[in-house]
Write a protein that holds these residues in place. Sequence first.
Motif: not given
Length: 134
Positions: A105-128
């Motif tokens: 998974x890739x952690x996702x942050x906003x402009x202040x570095x606050x953790x706002x969620x993740x993106x799962x590798x599984x979802x990326x693979x399914x999209x592509x």
Amino acid sequence: MEISSFLLPKYQVAYITSSMSMLEALEQLEQHHYTAIPIIDTEGKYVGTLSEGDLLWKLRQTPDLTFEKMAEVPVSEIQKHVHNESVFIKAQMEDMLTLAADQNFVPVVDAEGLFIGIIRRKDIIEYYTRNIMD
């Protein structure tokens, strides 16, 4: 394409805080059937990822560490052996593909570095996969 469409928001993601104990972290990994979990600090900023391997290394390197004593070891004192890079919410998919190749998974942050969620590798693979097949 912006990565925000793939975001699994913080409220749907299990994570731990850097002030939690090793035992609490282990319980979170077990409860959610994760092999790694994001760590955030008291301000809500992403500070790293804790893996099962990190816990095993800590146990191996601390011979007198019992299950009960794990409640006294803060997550912040456990050496992390893998550094999961985070990505800014406004990033493009191309910016994240390299990270996703090496991370579940890739952690996702906003402009202040606050953790706002993740993106799962599984979802990326399914999209592509869907887009390649079309």
